[in-house]
Design a protein around this motif. Structure first.
Motif, PDB file in Angstrom:
ATOM      1  N   HIS A  16       0.868  -1.186   0.000  1.00  0.00           N
ATOM      2  CA  HIS A  16       0.000   0.000   0.000  1.00  0.00           C
ATOM      3  C   HIS A  16       0.896   1.225   0.000  1.00  0.00           C
ATOM      4  O   HIS A  16       1.752   1.375   0.860  1.00  0.00           O
ATOM      5  CB  HIS A  16      -0.912  -0.008   1.225  1.00  0.00           C
ATOM      6  CG  HIS A  16      -1.909  -1.112   1.189  1.00  0.00           C
ATOM      7  ND1 HIS A  16      -3.114  -1.006   0.539  1.00  0.00           N
ATOM      8  CD2 HIS A  16      -1.860  -2.372   1.678  1.00  0.00           C
ATOM      9  CE1 HIS A  16      -3.774  -2.150   0.638  1.00  0.00           C
ATOM     10  NE2 HIS A  16      -3.031  -2.992   1.336  1.00  0.00           N
ATOM     11  N   LEU A  83       1.728  -3.212  -6.210  1.00  0.00           N
ATOM     12  CA  LEU A  83       0.895  -2.308  -5.408  1.00  0.00           C
ATOM     13  C   LEU A  83      -0.551  -2.796  -5.365  1.00  0.00           C
ATOM     14  O   LEU A  83      -1.104  -3.210  -6.396  1.00  0.00           O
ATOM     15  CB  LEU A  83       0.947  -0.895  -5.992  1.00  0.00           C
ATOM     16  CG  LEU A  83       2.345  -0.270  -6.037  1.00  0.00           C
ATOM     17  CD1 LEU A  83       2.300   1.046  -6.805  1.00  0.00           C
ATOM     18  CD2 LEU A  83       2.881  -0.071  -4.627  1.00  0.00           C
ATOM     19  N   ALA A  84      -1.153  -2.725  -4.183  1.00  0.00           N
ATOM     20  CA  ALA A  84      -2.554  -3.093  -4.029  1.00  0.00           C
ATOM     21  C   ALA A  84      -3.436  -2.151  -4.841  1.00  0.00           C
ATOM     22  O   ALA A  84      -4.426  -2.571  -5.443  1.00  0.00           O
ATOM     23  CB  ALA A  84      -2.942  -3.068  -2.550  1.00  0.00           C
ATOM     24  N   GLU A  85      -3.084  -0.884  -4.863  1.00  0.00           N
ATOM     25  CA  GLU A  85      -3.784   0.137  -5.647  1.00  0.00           C
ATOM     26  C   GLU A  85      -2.745   0.887  -6.457  1.00  0.00           C
ATOM     27  O   GLU A  85      -1.745   1.346  -5.901  1.00  0.00           O
ATOM     28  CB  GLU A  85      -4.516   1.118  -4.729  1.00  0.00           C
ATOM     29  CG  GLU A  85      -5.622   0.494  -3.894  1.00  0.00           C
ATOM     30  CD  GLU A  85      -6.786   0.003  -4.735  1.00  0.00           C
ATOM     31  OE1 GLU A  85      -7.065   0.619  -5.793  1.00  0.00           O
ATOM     32  OE2 GLU A  85      -7.404  -1.003  -4.353  1.00  0.00           O
ATOM     33  N   PRO A  86      -2.950   1.024  -7.773  1.00  0.00           N
ATOM     34  CA  PRO A  86      -1.966   1.730  -8.600  1.00  0.00           C
ATOM     35  C   PRO A  86      -1.815   3.195  -8.182  1.00  0.00           C
ATOM     36  O   PRO A  86      -2.738   3.784  -7.617  1.00  0.00           O
ATOM     37  CB  PRO A  86      -2.543   1.635 -10.014  1.00  0.00           C
ATOM     38  CG  PRO A  86      -3.685   0.695  -9.951  1.00  0.00           C
ATOM     39  CD  PRO A  86      -4.087   0.546  -8.529  1.00  0.00           C
ATOM     40  N   VAL A  87      -0.637   3.755  -8.475  1.00  0.00           N
ATOM     41  CA  VAL A  87      -0.369   5.166  -8.187  1.00  0.00           C
ATOM     42  C   VAL A  87       0.106   5.857  -9.463  1.00  0.00           C
ATOM     43  O   VAL A  87       0.686   5.225 -10.349  1.00  0.00           O
ATOM     44  CB  VAL A  87       0.684   5.355  -7.071  1.00  0.00           C
ATOM     45  CG1 VAL A  87       0.192   4.753  -5.757  1.00  0.00           C
ATOM     46  CG2 VAL A  87       2.033   4.770  -7.461  1.00  0.00           C
ATOM     47  N   ASN A  98       1.362  -0.086 -11.267  1.00  0.00           N
ATOM     48  CA  ASN A  98       1.061  -1.079 -10.231  1.00  0.00           C
ATOM     49  C   ASN A  98       2.221  -2.035  -9.970  1.00  0.00           C
ATOM     50  O   ASN A  98       2.141  -2.875  -9.086  1.00  0.00           O
ATOM     51  CB  ASN A  98      -0.228  -1.846 -10.542  1.00  0.00           C
ATOM     52  CG  ASN A  98      -0.190  -2.547 -11.880  1.00  0.00           C
ATOM     53  OD1 ASN A  98       0.772  -2.445 -12.620  1.00  0.00           O
ATOM     54  ND2 ASN A  98      -1.264  -3.247 -12.192  1.00  0.00           N
TER      55      ASN A  98
END
Length: 151
Positions: A16, A83-87, A98
Motif C-alpha cells: 500500500h 501495489l494493491a492500488e496503482p499510483v 502497479n
C-alpha cells in the motif's frame, strides 16, 4: 539473461502506497533488506524522479526506479514491488503504475546491462499484468527469468 539476484526480502507483493514516492520508498526498503543498498538510496531514487520526471515509467503500469551508482549501493540488486492500488507518477501515457522495480547498480556497465535485460522481459505486453498478479517471490523470479535467488 543476466539480471541481479532477487532474494525473497527484495519482493513485496500487494504493498500500500499513498503516492509514487511511497511506492519508490517500498522498493528502496526492499533493496536495503536484501543487502544491496543502504537506506538513503531510496531518497536518491526519489530525487532522480523529482529532477528528471516520470521517465522511469517505462511501460504501461511499470516503473523502473533507480539512481546512479554511489556509496549507498553495496552491490547490484533488484527489488520488485506490486501495489494493491496503482499510483500515478505523472507519465502522460503509462500511468497508473502497479509494479515498481527498484534497481541498484555499482557501476555504469551493470546499469546498461540490467536495463537492457529487463527491457527484454517487458517486450511481452502481458508481463506487467502477470507480475502484478504474482502470489509469491518464486513466481516473480520465474516471470523475470531469474534462476534461484532465494536467500
Amino acid at each position: 539473461m543476466n539480471l541481479p539476484p532477487l532474494p525473497d526480502e527484495a519482493v513485496v507483493l500487494g504493498a500500500h502506497a499513498a503516492d509514487w514516492r511511497g511506492a519508490v520508498r517500498e522498493a528502496g526498503r526492499a533493496l536495503t533488506r536484501s543487502g544491496a543498498t543502504r537506506s538513503d538510496y531510496a531518497d536518491r531514487m526519489i530525487a532522480v524522479i523529482e529532477e528528471f520526471g516520470a521517465y522511469v515509467v517505462i511501460a504501461p503500469g511499470l516503473a523502473l526506479a533507480h539512481a546512479r551508482p554511489g556509496r549507498d549501493v553495496l552491490h547490484e540488486g533488484l527489488a520488485v514491488v506490486t501495489l494493491a492500488e496503482p499510483v500515478a507518477f505523472g507519465h502522460p501515457h503509462n500511468d497508473p503504475v502497479n509494479v515498481v522495480l527498484g534497481l541498484a547498480v555499482a557501476n555504469a556497465e551493470e546499469h546498461v546491462a540490467s536495463v537492457a535485460n529487463l527491457a527484454n522481459v517487458f517486450n511481452d505486453a502481458g508481463a506487467v499484468g502477470r507480475l502484478a498478479r504474482a502470489r509469491d517471490a518464486g513466481e516473480v523470479r520465474a516471470l523475470l527469468g531469474i534462476d534461484g535467488g532465494a536467500a
